[in-house]
Design a protein around this motif. Structure first.
Motif, short mmCIF file in Angstrom:
data_model
loop_
_atom_site.label_atom_id
_atom_site.label_comp_id
_atom_site.label_asym_id
_atom_site.label_seq_id
_atom_site.Cartn_x
_atom_site.Cartn_y
_atom_site.Cartn_z
N GLY A 1 -13.63 20.20 -24.59
CA GLY A 1 -14.14 19.02 -23.90
C GLY A 1 -13.41 17.74 -24.26
N TYR A 2 -12.45 17.84 -25.17
CA TYR A 2 -11.64 16.68 -25.55
C TYR A 2 -10.16 16.97 -25.25
CZ TYR A 2 -15.85 15.53 -28.25
OH TYR A 2 -17.14 15.27 -28.63
N TRP B 1 -14.89 9.15 -29.56
CA TRP B 1 -14.32 7.81 -29.42
C TRP B 1 -12.83 7.90 -29.14
CZ3 TRP B 1 -10.66 4.75 -31.89
CH2 TRP B 1 -10.70 3.39 -31.56
N LEU B 2 -12.14 8.77 -29.84
CA LEU B 2 -10.69 8.90 -29.65
C LEU B 2 -10.35 9.43 -28.26
CD1 LEU B 2 -9.77 10.34 -33.15
CD2 LEU B 2 -8.89 8.20 -32.19
N ASP C 1 -4.96 2.91 -37.79
CA ASP C 1 -4.61 3.56 -39.05
C ASP C 1 -5.84 3.73 -39.92
OD1 ASP C 1 -2.84 4.21 -41.49
OD2 ASP C 1 -3.78 2.33 -42.11
N ARG C 2 -6.63 2.67 -40.07
CA ARG C 2 -7.84 2.75 -40.88
C ARG C 2 -8.86 3.68 -40.25
NH1 ARG C 2 -6.23 3.12 -44.27
NH2 ARG C 2 -8.14 2.97 -45.46
N PHE C 3 -8.93 3.71 -38.93
CA PHE C 3 -9.88 4.60 -38.26
C PHE C 3 -9.61 6.05 -38.64
CE2 PHE C 3 -11.44 7.36 -34.97
CZ PHE C 3 -12.70 6.85 -34.68
N LEU D 1 -17.22 13.90 -37.44
CA LEU D 1 -16.00 14.16 -36.67
C LEU D 1 -16.27 14.19 -35.18
CD1 LEU D 1 -14.24 16.80 -38.96
CD2 LEU D 1 -13.48 14.45 -38.48
N GLU D 2 -17.42 14.68 -34.76
CA GLU D 2 -17.74 14.66 -33.34
C GLU D 2 -17.78 13.23 -32.81
OE1 GLU D 2 -18.35 16.68 -30.64
OE2 GLU D 2 -17.40 18.22 -31.86
#
Length: 219
Positions: free
Chosen positions: A180-181, A141-142, A98-100, A135-136
């Motif tokens: 790519g994501y 990471w996500l 949530d914090r992320f 954001l990249e």
């Protein structure tokens, strides 16, 4: 009706709380903040002079900060969808994700939006460049973090997804999530298909011209 929510339909953080309310089918009065409702603004500022929304009112109690509001709702108005696990370590993981989303996805997005609202082309470009860089990092990471699971913190929709839905919605408008994501793109699509988020998005459609970076013709 004891529950009332002060906010704006186009606000990402208002949407975060709306999703939680819709997930558990809670009855509440929405008190929109805008030029056409000065009485709502007066009541809101009397309850929370720091000028931040959303604000939840439950009887005589005022609750602020989105994550706290959602946890408060689970404690005092539980519904069929528990948005925070009972197990402490699992709950800690949900709070972390949530914090992320709030800090590493929504905050860079808001930085770019704020820079665009200045009307200064140089500040706009600088804000977008900074947001894109941050954001990249978050997207990369996500992409790994979400692999093999349906929702942000596992197989169950939680507080973390309430944060993720509006964060990724506006982040992709600000700095598009690249092909790519694929995992992250698919997750965003699942969030938008969730009835609670779809309802929040539909309610905010009339305000899309307000998006200073230009709302895309999608979503």
């Amino acid at each position: 009706m004891s529950l009332a929510l002060y906010g704006h339909p186009f606000s990402s953080y208002t949407q975060k709380v709306l999703i939680a309310l819709y997930e558990n089918e809670l009855s509440f009065e929405f008190r929109s903040l805008g030029p056409d409702t000065p009485q709502n603004a007066a009541e809101w500022l009397q309850r929370w002079p720091l000028r931040k929304f959303p604000l939840l009112v439950d009887g005589e109690r005022s609750v602020v900060e989105t994550s706290i509001i959602i946890e408060y709702l689970q404690l005092t108005h539980p519904g069929p969808v528990p948005l925070l696990p009972a197990a402490p370590l699992e709950a800690l993981e949900v709070r972390f994700i949530d914090r992320f989303f709030d800090l590493h996805v929504m905050s860079p997005t808001q930085l770019a939006v704020g820079a665009a609202l200045t009307g200064d082309p140089a500040k706009r470009a600088e804000g977008l460049a900074t947001a894109a860089e941050k954001l990249e990092l978050a997207y990369a990471w996500l992409e790994g973090r979400l692999a093999g699971q349906a929702w942000a913190a596992g197989d169950t929709f939680t507080l973390a997804d309430c944060a993720a839905a509006p964060s990724l919605f506006y982040a992709d408008w600000t700095h598009p999530i690249a092909a790519g994501y694929p995992v992250l793109r698919a997750y965003r699509a699942r969030l938008l298909a969730r009835p609670s988020m779809a309802r929040a998005v539909d309610e905010a459609r009339p305000y899309r011209p307000l998006f200073p970076l230009g709302a895309p013709d999608r979503d």
